[in-house]
Design an enzyme around this catalytic site. Structure first.
Site, PDB file in Angstrom:
ATOM      1  N   TYR A   1      29.453  -5.619 -14.523  1.00 59.79           N
ATOM      2  CA  TYR A   1      28.262  -5.221 -13.768  1.00 59.79           C
ATOM      3  C   TYR A   1      28.012  -6.212 -12.640  1.00 59.79           C
ATOM      4  CZ  TYR A   1      27.538  -2.222 -17.801  1.00 59.79           C
ATOM      5  OH  TYR A   1      27.707  -1.277 -18.781  1.00 59.79           O
TER       6      TYR A   1
ATOM      7  N   ASN B   1      25.414   7.736 -14.919  1.00 59.17           N
ATOM      8  CA  ASN B   1      26.524   8.447 -14.291  1.00 59.17           C
ATOM      9  C   ASN B   1      26.594   9.870 -14.859  1.00 59.17           C
ATOM     10  OD1 ASN B   1      29.025   9.379 -13.397  1.00 59.17           O
ATOM     11  ND2 ASN B   1      30.181   8.086 -14.805  1.00 59.17           N
TER      12      ASN B   1
END
Length: 179
Positions: free
Chosen positions: A100, A128
């Site tokens: 991340y 997502n």
């Protein structure tokens, strides 16, 4: 109007969604945020635009090939920031992982140096709408933690193993929100 069909995969039944021309959703059965971004009901239509290309991509992927993403028309529904994160996810090479924090750094570079928090990236990754194809399963914590997969950690591990990711240093956390 949005359309749906289903696909049986080694990680369970998948729901595919199309806006009639491009893929706007692919969710694993029981996935967190299943159907998010779709306004209204999905109408069953196995031949809607994008489904043939997506089925061919999924067939190749699950057979162990590395199918070309450019052949699948994608139209994920989300904010500008989310779409930026999802575009970067498509650039993570097959069989590799990133963090991340690394994605946050890439975003900062693309936005002219404006800092982006890894937590914000994590939120976009977790939402997502086109799982597997937009490979959010390839994102791990900076310490190697296999966290943050809306489809569940068992499926995330299966997808990474399927792609031949080296598991050295990767681990399942004992606590967390994505377990």
């Amino acid at each position: 109007m949005y359309y749906s069909t289903e696909y049986d995969s080694p990680v369970g039944r998948l729901t595919l969604a199309s806006d009639g021309q491009a893929i706007c959703g692919l969710w694993l059965e029981g996935q967190k945020y299943h159907g998010a971004g779709i306004a209204g009901e999905l109408e069953r239509n196995d031949q809607a635009g994008g489904f043939d290309e997506l089925r061919a991509w999924l067939d190749a992927y699950f057979a162990g090939a590395r199918p070309v993403l450019e052949k699948v028309p994608l139209a994920p529904i989300g904010s500008e920031f989310q779409r930026l994160v999802w575009r970067l996810l498509t650039k993570i090479p097959y069989g590799e992982v990133t963090t991340y924090g690394a994605l946050a750094e890439q975003i900062a570079q693309e936005r002219g140096g404006r800092r982006t928090a890894p937590l914000a990236v994590g939120g976009a990754v977790g939402h997502n709408p086109i799982s597997i194809v937009i490979p959010c399963h390839r994102v791990v914590g900076s310490d190697g933690s296999l966290t943050g997969y809306a489809g569940g950690l068992t499926r995330k591990m299966w997808l990474l193993e399927h792609e031949g990711v080296k598991a050295d240093g990767l681990y399942v956390p004992k606590r967390g929100t994505a377990l």
